[in-house]
Design a protein around this motif. Structure first.
Motif, PDB file in Angstrom:
ATOM      1  N   ASP A  41       0.810  -1.221   0.000  1.00 49.22           N
ATOM      2  CA  ASP A  41       0.000   0.000   0.000  1.00 49.22           C
ATOM      3  C   ASP A  41       0.842   1.270   0.000  1.00 49.22           C
ATOM      4  OD1 ASP A  41       0.964   0.134   2.599  1.00 49.22           O
ATOM      5  OD2 ASP A  41      -0.989  -0.052   3.559  1.00 49.22           O
ATOM      6  N   LEU A  43       2.667   2.541   2.341  1.00 52.29           N
ATOM      7  CA  LEU A  43       2.770   3.266   3.609  1.00 52.29           C
ATOM      8  C   LEU A  43       4.213   3.397   4.070  1.00 52.29           C
ATOM      9  CD1 LEU A  43       1.559   4.613   6.095  1.00 52.29           C
ATOM     10  CD2 LEU A  43       1.225   2.323   7.089  1.00 52.29           C
ATOM     11  N   ARG A  46       5.959   6.029   2.045  1.00 48.19           N
ATOM     12  CA  ARG A  46       5.513   7.371   2.406  1.00 48.19           C
ATOM     13  C   ARG A  46       6.131   7.832   3.720  1.00 48.19           C
ATOM     14  NH1 ARG A  46       4.728  11.599   0.246  1.00 48.19           N
ATOM     15  NH2 ARG A  46       3.477  10.499  -1.295  1.00 48.19           N
ATOM     16  N   SER A  68      -3.610   3.644  -2.256  1.00 43.93           N
ATOM     17  CA  SER A  68      -2.213   3.506  -1.837  1.00 43.93           C
ATOM     18  C   SER A  68      -1.661   4.858  -1.420  1.00 43.93           C
ATOM     19  CB  SER A  68      -1.375   2.925  -2.976  1.00 43.93           C
ATOM     20  OG  SER A  68      -1.779   1.606  -3.274  1.00 43.93           O
ATOM     21  N   HIS A  69      -0.648   4.830  -0.568  1.00 43.96           N
ATOM     22  CA  HIS A  69      -0.050   6.061  -0.038  1.00 43.96           C
ATOM     23  C   HIS A  69       0.901   6.722  -1.024  1.00 43.96           C
ATOM     24  CE1 HIS A  69      -1.615   5.496   4.086  1.00 43.96           C
ATOM     25  NE2 HIS A  69      -1.515   4.209   3.790  1.00 43.96           N
TER      26      HIS A  69
END
Length: 203
Positions: A41, A43, A46, A68-69
């Motif tokens: 995703d 994360l 990020r 998604s991040h």
């Protein structure tokens, strides 16, 4: 979702992401472009960029998730759809043990990276290592539809693969503290590592 998966998702996963972010921010070189292969995703990417704004991280995954991040491109799980030396660093975080042959993506990473490959994965070393790793994999990934071939290598096999690809180990860390005590005694220990593999000048 059963109780163990609920606990993993709500507490263990969040702690793990934070620990890995700290490991990566200390391992990645400065001012580099990074391809995060199998980024999920996004994360972790990020959070890493928030702590290290000098980094630019792009994502690619076989399963592109909604919301998604980071931006995530799809790929077939074997060939990275980029020209040679497209990124400074190629990164795999708990990805290669989900493949039937990690050497395929390691070769692709060396082709696409200019300077280094950063890797987080497992080592099948220690008492009942295979069984402990299979349990972690099922709890953390089965519900997301991730392939689970349970292809774990011992440390010696990783080092042999790096040598075969002419990548030198610039750094290797195995005491990561991914899980809270007492879980870390059972599921941490010798089962995890992060490494930076340095690539010699491309021919």
């Amino acid at each position: 979702m059963n109780l163990i998966e609920h606990i993993h998702g709500g507490y263990v996963h969040n702690r793990r992401v934070g620990v890995l972010r700290d490991q990566l921010t200390n391992l990645l070189p400065r001012d580099v472009s990074v391809l995060d292969v199998g980024c999920g995703d996004g994360l972790l990417a990020r959070l890493t960029m928030e702590q290290r704004p000098d980094l630019t991280i792009s994502g690619i995954d076989v399963l592109v998730r909604e919301n998604s991040h980071i931006h995530v491109d799809p790929f077939d799980g074997k060939s990275l759809p980029y020209p040679d030396r497209s990124f400074d660093v190629v990164m795999f975080v708990d990805v290669l043990h989900h493949t039937d042959d990690p050497m395929i993506l390691l070769r692709e990473a060396k082709r696409v990276a200019r300077t280094s490959v950063v890797l987080k994965d497992h080592t099948r070393n220690g008492i009942l290592a295979q069984e402990r790793l299979r349990f972690m994999d099922r709890i953390g990934n089965a519900r997301h539809g991730v392939e689970l071939p349970f292809n774990y290598w011992p440390r010696e096999r990783w080092l042999a693969a790096f040598a075969e690809l002419a990548m030198s180990v610039g750094e290797w860390r195995s005491s990561l503290g991914l899980y809270p005590v007492p879980a870390n005694w059972l599921f941490g220990s010798t089962l995890h590592f992060v490494a930076r593999l340095d690539i010699a000048e491309h021919e």
